[in-house]
Design an enzyme around this catalytic site. Sequence first.
Site, PDB file in Angstrom:
ATOM      1  N   GLU A  23       0.866  -1.168   0.000  1.00  0.00           N
ATOM      2  CA  GLU A  23       0.000   0.000   0.000  1.00  0.00           C
ATOM      3  C   GLU A  23       0.912   1.230   0.000  1.00  0.00           C
ATOM      4  OE1 GLU A  23      -2.795   0.288   3.250  1.00  0.00           O
ATOM      5  OE2 GLU A  23      -3.630   2.143   2.412  1.00  0.00           O
ATOM      6  N   ARG A  60       5.582 -12.969   9.470  1.00  0.00           N
ATOM      7  CA  ARG A  60       6.214 -11.652   9.314  1.00  0.00           C
ATOM      8  C   ARG A  60       7.582 -11.655   9.945  1.00  0.00           C
ATOM      9  NH1 ARG A  60       2.206  -7.716   8.543  1.00  0.00           N
ATOM     10  NH2 ARG A  60       3.562  -5.944   8.829  1.00  0.00           N
ATOM     11  N   LYS A  62       4.640   0.234   9.795  1.00  0.00           N
ATOM     12  CA  LYS A  62       4.685   1.486   9.017  1.00  0.00           C
ATOM     13  C   LYS A  62       4.121   2.650   9.821  1.00  0.00           C
ATOM     14  CE  LYS A  62       3.036  -0.162   4.942  1.00  0.00           C
ATOM     15  NZ  LYS A  62       2.432  -0.087   3.608  1.00  0.00           N
TER      16      LYS A  62
HETATM   17  P1  ATP Z   1      -0.259  -2.044   6.533  1.00  0.00           P
HETATM   18  O1  ATP Z   1      -0.617  -2.172   7.953  1.00  0.00           O
HETATM   19  O2  ATP Z   1      -0.124  -0.647   6.054  1.00  0.00           O
HETATM   20  O3  ATP Z   1      -1.027  -2.950   5.605  1.00  0.00           O
HETATM   21  P2  ATP Z   1       1.945  -3.742   5.858  1.00  0.00           P
HETATM   22  O4  ATP Z   1       3.234  -3.795   6.593  1.00  0.00           O
HETATM   23  O5  ATP Z   1       1.108  -4.959   5.709  1.00  0.00           O
HETATM   24  O6  ATP Z   1       1.220  -2.570   6.539  1.00  0.00           O
HETATM   25  P3  ATP Z   1       1.821  -3.500   2.985  1.00  0.00           P
HETATM   26  O7  ATP Z   1       2.192  -2.340   2.161  1.00  0.00           O
HETATM   27  O8  ATP Z   1       0.418  -3.953   2.961  1.00  0.00           O
HETATM   28  O9  ATP Z   1       2.265  -3.143   4.453  1.00  0.00           O
HETATM   29  O10 ATP Z   1       2.808  -4.711   2.700  1.00  0.00           O
HETATM   30  C1  ATP Z   1       3.119  -5.188   1.430  1.00  0.00           C
HETATM   31  C2  ATP Z   1       3.526  -6.627   1.531  1.00  0.00           C
HETATM   32  O11 ATP Z   1       4.651  -6.767   2.391  1.00  0.00           O
HETATM   33  C3  ATP Z   1       2.413  -7.483   2.100  1.00  0.00           C
HETATM   34  O12 ATP Z   1       2.296  -8.648   1.321  1.00  0.00           O
HETATM   35  C4  ATP Z   1       2.871  -7.770   3.485  1.00  0.00           C
HETATM   36  O13 ATP Z   1       2.380  -9.001   3.921  1.00  0.00           O
HETATM   37  C5  ATP Z   1       4.399  -7.764   3.356  1.00  0.00           C
HETATM   38  N1  ATP Z   1       5.007  -7.405   4.637  1.00  0.00           N
HETATM   39  C6  ATP Z   1       4.791  -6.291   5.353  1.00  0.00           C
HETATM   40  N2  ATP Z   1       5.468  -6.313   6.518  1.00  0.00           N
HETATM   41  C7  ATP Z   1       6.150  -7.476   6.536  1.00  0.00           C
HETATM   42  C8  ATP Z   1       7.038  -8.106   7.476  1.00  0.00           C
HETATM   43  N3  ATP Z   1       7.356  -7.518   8.633  1.00  0.00           N
HETATM   44  N4  ATP Z   1       7.554  -9.305   7.157  1.00  0.00           N
HETATM   45  C9  ATP Z   1       7.254  -9.888   5.981  1.00  0.00           C
HETATM   46  N5  ATP Z   1       6.422  -9.369   5.073  1.00  0.00           N
HETATM   47  C10 ATP Z   1       5.869  -8.175   5.328  1.00  0.00           C
END
Ligand code: ATP
Length: 562
Positions: free
Chosen positions: A36, A262, A272
């Site tokens: 996002e 994660r 974020k």
């Molecule tokens: P939000 O709460 O804004 O959704 P988010 O960390 O999930 O935060 P996204 O932009 O939706 O952010 O993440 C993009 C991709 O990165 C998603 O597929 C998410 O699962 C993956 N991702 C985000 N944080 C992690 C993490 N700490 N470890 C592994 N993958 C991650």
Amino acid sequence: MSSNAQAPVSHFIRNIVEADRASGKHRAITTRFPPEPNGYLHIGHAKSICLNFGLALEYGGKCNLRFDDTNPEKESEEYARSIQEDVRWLGFQWEGPVRWASDYFDALHGFAVELINKGLAYVDDLTPEQMREYRGTLTEPGKNSPNRDRPSAENLDLFARMKNGEFPDGSLVLRAKIDMASPNINLRDPALYRIRRAQHIRTGDRWCIYPMYDYTHCISDALEHITHSLCTLEFEDHRPLYDWVLDNITIPCHPQQIEFSRLELRYTLTSKRKLLQLVTEKHVSGWDDPRMPTITGMRRRGYTPEGIREFARRIGISKSGNVVELAVLEACIRDDLEARAPRVMAVVKPLKVVIRNFVAGETGSREAGFHPERPEFGNRLVPFAKEIWIEADDFAEHPPAGWQRLSPGGEVRLRYSYVMRCDESVKDAAGNIVELLCSIDRDTLGKNPAGRKVKGVIHWLPAEHALAAEIRLYDRLFTVPEPDADKERSFLEFINPGSLTVMQGWVEACVKDAAPETRYQFERLGYFCTDRRDHRPGRRLVFNRTVTLKDSWAKERGEGDV
Ligand code: ATP
Ligand code: MG
């Protein structure tokens, strides 16, 4: 690098991909990375990027970059731009154009109409309080909304009017009609569309209804013919909804959602929202502050894409918790820089030394190689001089037992140069040592002194040739391993006040014209990188410490002396 570097590590997702290829379910695979654009990418995203792009590369497949842009208020072009830059910098290229969930708004709307026509979606006007009450809890089933059996024709009309802007924000939602008694709360008639008048970065004010993430994501995946939709574990309970939507609309593709854990990195954050707070409240200098776990921050600090990719490889992919020591990341960076960074000398905390027996023209200089194992890196001259800088910490007036560096009357080897003895220290009125008077043994340039052993070797710089440099020393951003684990206290309370120390030091003349983002090993001090933002070749030299030479926390963690 360790011997097994780069070898693919087997994991359950790879096994699924291989089985799907073996059974003929998929000949080629397509993955996607779906951020996002509401913040900068961090080390957790790097894990997901390496997984998605890495699998596609390995199996000759494709990986899309798709922005999940369904929350207009929080999203920006700046974030979208930075994400593309970060993915490329990490070494990956997406297939075709950048994709946006908003590219599919018309299609998503069409599928919503299809669901309404099939009696599988309805417009609801419960207030948020009522919604909550009707939803039930983890232990109690929810109850049906009085609007649940509204006839399709009426739903179509209301949905069209929602789209046309006839109702205020938040007053109506379109909901899927699934099961209010489901033990999985995600299936209790989840919202599919909401009314939100907001300027969208791509579609402006064309829409005032926006599709919800869960509804958007599965359809976007299917429209892009994604084969394996990889996401983090918090979406496991959303998978039945992912499948329900795709099973109930007319779409020829049904990607398989697979969840993995994660990454959580100790002494830092991978949220974020909290990283944004650090930026907006100015606890750091920006998203690219070298202390930030963002990709752009790590880049500015001097981390390499190769090192970060190796980290992703070493930590692996699984469904169990993935809490990783910061030392693991640092070790990957160090291993990578060890091979690629030229060695030079720098003095971070200078102490002046006057060589009493220096004779211009007679006191010699030596050449030194830039890398002990890589002669192709070349050599430079390390000139000697009457006045030199040494590291203040390399001198002790009252040395502890076992001290091998300089002390009154003692000798050390100056790296690539002479053996030097300290004759006298000069103090200011307050008793601080401001200068040392030393002499060299002329017969020790490139050879051992006769009749005695000199164990210590220190780095140094000739004062007249050295260049002034700002040297920024970074330490971990938080003082505790899990800064956001405390329910009572904010993570802001655990910011490490010593996470940045700015030093005015000296560097070797040969680095004068180094471009921004040039990496060096400063001998005995660590790996450093010229700052992307503030360094000006030839004019203003600014170095960031990327990582120390050894794991300086091992001691603290009780892993013995380093
Ligand atoms: P939000 O709460 O804004 O959704 P988010 O960390 O999930 O935060 P996204 O932009 O939706 O952010 O993440 C993009 C991709 O990165 C998603 O597929 C998410 O699962 C993956 N991702 C985000 N944080 C992690 C993490 N700490 N470890 C592994 N993958 C991650
Ligand atoms: Mg997300």
